[in-house]
Design an enzyme around this catalytic site. Structure first.
Site, PDB file in Angstrom:
ATOM      1  CE  LYS A  18      -1.670   1.533   4.119  1.00  0.00           C
ATOM      2  NZ  LYS A  18      -1.262   2.931   4.400  1.00  0.00           N
ATOM      3  CG  ASN A  19       2.327   2.654   3.556  1.00  0.00           C
ATOM      4  OD1 ASN A  19       1.157   2.987   3.292  1.00  0.00           O
ATOM      5  ND2 ASN A  19       2.728   2.392   4.777  1.00  0.00           N
ATOM      6  NE  ARG A  91      -0.860  11.782   7.587  1.00  0.00           N
ATOM      7  CZ  ARG A  91      -0.336  12.969   7.837  1.00  0.00           C
ATOM      8  NH1 ARG A  91      -1.036  13.857   8.500  1.00  0.00           N
ATOM      9  NH2 ARG A  91       0.881  13.265   7.455  1.00  0.00           N
ATOM     10  CG  ASP A 115      -4.025   8.410  11.091  1.00  0.00           C
ATOM     11  OD1 ASP A 115      -4.908   7.580  11.346  1.00  0.00           O
ATOM     12  OD2 ASP A 115      -3.334   8.414  10.073  1.00  0.00           O
ATOM     13  CG  ASP A 306       3.291   0.851   9.478  1.00  0.00           C
ATOM     14  OD1 ASP A 306       2.777   1.644  10.283  1.00  0.00           O
ATOM     15  OD2 ASP A 306       3.575   1.170   8.313  1.00  0.00           O
TER      16      ASP A 306
HETATM   17  N1  EPU Z   1       6.579  14.102  11.014  1.00  0.00           N
HETATM   18  C1  EPU Z   1       6.662  15.417  11.381  1.00  0.00           C
HETATM   19  N2  EPU Z   1       6.626  16.370  10.383  1.00  0.00           N
HETATM   20  C2  EPU Z   1       6.529  16.039   9.081  1.00  0.00           C
HETATM   21  C3  EPU Z   1       6.429  14.684   8.715  1.00  0.00           C
HETATM   22  C4  EPU Z   1       6.464  13.721   9.714  1.00  0.00           C
HETATM   23  O1  EPU Z   1       6.760  15.743  12.535  1.00  0.00           O
HETATM   24  O2  EPU Z   1       6.513  16.939   8.228  1.00  0.00           O
HETATM   25  C5  EPU Z   1       6.611  13.062  12.063  1.00  0.00           C
HETATM   26  C6  EPU Z   1       5.300  12.308  12.139  1.00  0.00           C
HETATM   27  O3  EPU Z   1       4.360  12.981  12.916  1.00  0.00           O
HETATM   28  C7  EPU Z   1       5.716  10.993  12.742  1.00  0.00           C
HETATM   29  C8  EPU Z   1       7.099  10.761  12.149  1.00  0.00           C
HETATM   30  O4  EPU Z   1       7.547  12.067  11.716  1.00  0.00           O
HETATM   31  O5  EPU Z   1       5.839  11.132  14.127  1.00  0.00           O
HETATM   32  C9  EPU Z   1       7.140   9.791  10.993  1.00  0.00           C
HETATM   33  O6  EPU Z   1       6.307  10.214   9.949  1.00  0.00           O
HETATM   34  P1  EPU Z   1       6.568   9.875   8.416  1.00  0.00           P
HETATM   35  O7  EPU Z   1       6.470  11.147   7.670  1.00  0.00           O
HETATM   36  O8  EPU Z   1       7.796   9.049   8.267  1.00  0.00           O
HETATM   37  O9  EPU Z   1       5.316   8.959   8.097  1.00  0.00           O
HETATM   38  P2  EPU Z   1       4.259   9.114   6.938  1.00  0.00           P
HETATM   39  O10 EPU Z   1       4.938   9.344   5.657  1.00  0.00           O
HETATM   40  O11 EPU Z   1       3.181  10.028   7.352  1.00  0.00           O
HETATM   41  C10 EPU Z   1       4.376   6.546   6.372  1.00  0.00           C
HETATM   42  C11 EPU Z   1       3.390   5.438   6.240  1.00  0.00           C
HETATM   43  C12 EPU Z   1       2.905   5.017   7.612  1.00  0.00           C
HETATM   44  C13 EPU Z   1       4.102   4.585   8.458  1.00  0.00           C
HETATM   45  C14 EPU Z   1       5.127   5.726   8.509  1.00  0.00           C
HETATM   46  C15 EPU Z   1       6.391   5.373   9.250  1.00  0.00           C
HETATM   47  C16 EPU Z   1       2.343   5.893   4.151  1.00  0.00           C
HETATM   48  C17 EPU Z   1       1.106   6.238   3.428  1.00  0.00           C
HETATM   49  N3  EPU Z   1       2.263   5.869   5.471  1.00  0.00           N
HETATM   50  O12 EPU Z   1       3.666   7.631   6.960  1.00  0.00           O
HETATM   51  O13 EPU Z   1       2.061   3.903   7.418  1.00  0.00           O
HETATM   52  O14 EPU Z   1       3.676   4.245   9.746  1.00  0.00           O
HETATM   53  O15 EPU Z   1       5.477   6.122   7.171  1.00  0.00           O
HETATM   54  O16 EPU Z   1       7.015   4.294   8.655  1.00  0.00           O
HETATM   55  O17 EPU Z   1       3.363   5.607   3.540  1.00  0.00           O
HETATM   56  C18 EPU Z   1       0.155   2.577   7.713  1.00  0.00           C
HETATM   57  O18 EPU Z   1       0.420   2.062   6.622  1.00  0.00           O
HETATM   58  O19 EPU Z   1      -0.726   2.126   8.482  1.00  0.00           O
HETATM   59  C19 EPU Z   1       0.888   3.768   8.119  1.00  0.00           C
HETATM   60  C20 EPU Z   1       0.469   4.572   9.069  1.00  0.00           C
END
Ligand code: EPU
Length: 418
Positions: A18-19, A91, A115, A306
């Site tokens: 998915k991601n 998201r 979320d 995850d």
């Molecule tokens: N963060 C910030 N500022 C930002 C971006 C992120 O503070 O501008 C923080 C977030 O709040 C969090 C941490 O950094 O505490 C990690 O966030 P990241 O940006 O790495 O995650 P994401 O891109 O929002 C993706 C996956 C998530 C997975 C995370 C970590 C997708 C669609 N989602 O989220 O997957 O948990 O990386 O590996 O790719 C899921 O599939 O259920 C899921 C939540």
């Protein structure tokens, strides 16, 4: 509805991630043409992202002859506005911001909300894009972005954010000059996006390392491409955890052990056996009790957040006490209350959970609070005595391709009830 099951046996094939696929879909905004993505999972989030792309001007459909192939067509008339009702459904849609800006020079994208497991800011996405020359205004719930011309920049991320890395890379691909992203996310799904962008004509080096070098190319050098989506390591981990929970011997076909090193290492320490095969991983768990251990979540290659609900679930019946520390999403312990309903002994304190193994869980009605927690509750239901009814499984459908059918084919006692 799940009942105590096991031992599991047979073979299960894991589809694409998915991601990864959601970001590959967003990348098709960058260049006109007909794209083919294969190994695409049949999950709700792909359909939702398809709706968003359709609103932006890229159409998509599943190839009727090859159900795992998603065909996307970009005819060049992009409308750079991502409306609230679509963005709030998914998201990950924030990753359209980078490609829209690069392609159109302007973008209006609804601010993504929080979320179920807490606040999810996008400050790093915006800071990175600003370094490339974009300006932003936040107005009436929308990010209004503008960039006359994007230019390369040296960017160091405060934290290796997956989404920020992806947004910045997709914008940098069309920026003038070179961009260096330090402390970039290294997740296999980020690497998959970079390989796809290179297949489209982009020039990205350092893929899979903490430093990405993006040499901007002119728009005319980018074209549509074909790509096979990387296998989903979290779905693979779910079947591995199911074997650990129910015992048995299962080949998890497609699983790439090198993408799951930390998960496999931790489960080995708990007593589960793994053998890498040419196209998958053989998982074996006997009737000895699992052993407890301590785990903390970290960005890749660390233990992924995850995976955490799965390991917490296994620890609930392991021998001893395990401490699980969440370093990415402090609020991501909502499912603990659901596991407690099944008889688990878990105490949470801030971003730690202390899990004291009990002899067994007992079935009960529970609610899936998000995708990963929902899948973990399914695994819990397969080890609990009696019957466990899991509601709100629409969360699971967002990211799991036929979890029930795949588990049933391994001999699990699980069914979907309306
Ligand atoms: N963060 C910030 N500022 C930002 C971006 C992120 O503070 O501008 C923080 C977030 O709040 C969090 C941490 O950094 O505490 C990690 O966030 P990241 O940006 O790495 O995650 P994401 O891109 O929002 C993706 C996956 C998530 C997975 C995370 C970590 C997708 C669609 N989602 O989220 O997957 O948990 O990386 O590996 O790719 C899921 O599939 O259920 C899921 C939540």
């Amino acid at each position: 509805m799940a009942r105590r099951s096991g031992p599991l046996s047979g073979e299960v094939t894991v589809p694409g991630a998915k991601n990864a696929v959601l970001k590959l879909m967003a990348a098709t905004l960058l260049a006109d043409g007909r794209y083919e993505l294969s190994n695409v999972p049949a999950i709700d989030d792909v359909a939702t992202m398809g709706d968003l792309l359709a609103a932006l001007g890229v159409t998509s459909h599943i190839d009727p002859q090859r159900r795992d192939v998603l065909v996307l067509e970009n005819h060049g008339s992009i409308v750079p506005e991502a409306p609230y009702d679509l963005v709030e459904r998914i998201r990950a849609s924030i990753v359209v911001l980078g490609p829209l800006l690069a392609r159109c020079g302007v973008a209006r994208v609804s601010m993504p909300g929080g979320d179920d497991f807490g606040k999810r800011p996008i400050d790093m996405h915006l800071k990175g894009l600003e370094a490339l020359g974009a300006t932003f205004e936040l107005r009436r719930g929308y990010i209004e972005a503008r960039a006359e011309a994007l230019h390369g920049a040296d960017i160091t991320l405060d934290f290796p954010s997956v989404g920020a890395t992806e947004n910045i890379v997709m914008a940098a691909v069309l920026a003038k000059g070179a961009t260096v992203i330090d402390n970039a996310a290294r997740e296999p799904e980020v690497a998959d996006l970079c390989h796809f962008l290179n297949a489209m004509g982009a020039c990205i080096e350092g893929i899979g390392s903490p430093t990405l070098y993006v040499h901007g190319v002119p728009q005319r050098d980018l074209q549509a491409a074909e790509h096979r989506v990387v296998v989903d390591r979290v779905q693979a981990a779910t079947y591995m955890a199911a074997v650990a929970a129910c015992q048995g011997e299962v080949v998890v076909r497609g699983a790439q052990a090198e993408h799951m090193e930390m998960f496999i290492r931790r489960l080995r320490e708990m007593g589960v056996q793994f053998t890498a095969q040419t196209d998958g991983v053989l998982v074996y768990a006997d009737d000895r009790r699992l052993r407890s251990l301590d785990v903390q979540t970290l960005p890749y290659p660390g233990f992924a957040t995850d995976y955490k609900p799965l390991i917490v679930t296994l620890l609930t019946v392991a021998d001893g006490v395990g401490i699980v520390t969440e370093n990415l999403y402090p609020g991501r312990f909502r499912y603990v209350e659901e596991l407690q309903r099944l008889g688990a002994d878990i105490r949470t304190d801030g971003h730690h959970a202390v899990v004291r193994g009990v002899a067994s869980l007992d079935g009960a009605p529970v609610r899936a609070p998000d995708i990963r927690a929902g899948a973990a509750l399914v695994v819990a239901g397969l080890m609990a005595n009696g019957e466990t009814v899991i509601s709100d499984v629409h969360h699971v459908d967002r990211g799991y391709d036929d979890l029930v059918g795949r588990l049933s084919s391994l001999g699990a006692d699980i069914e979907r009830v309306r």
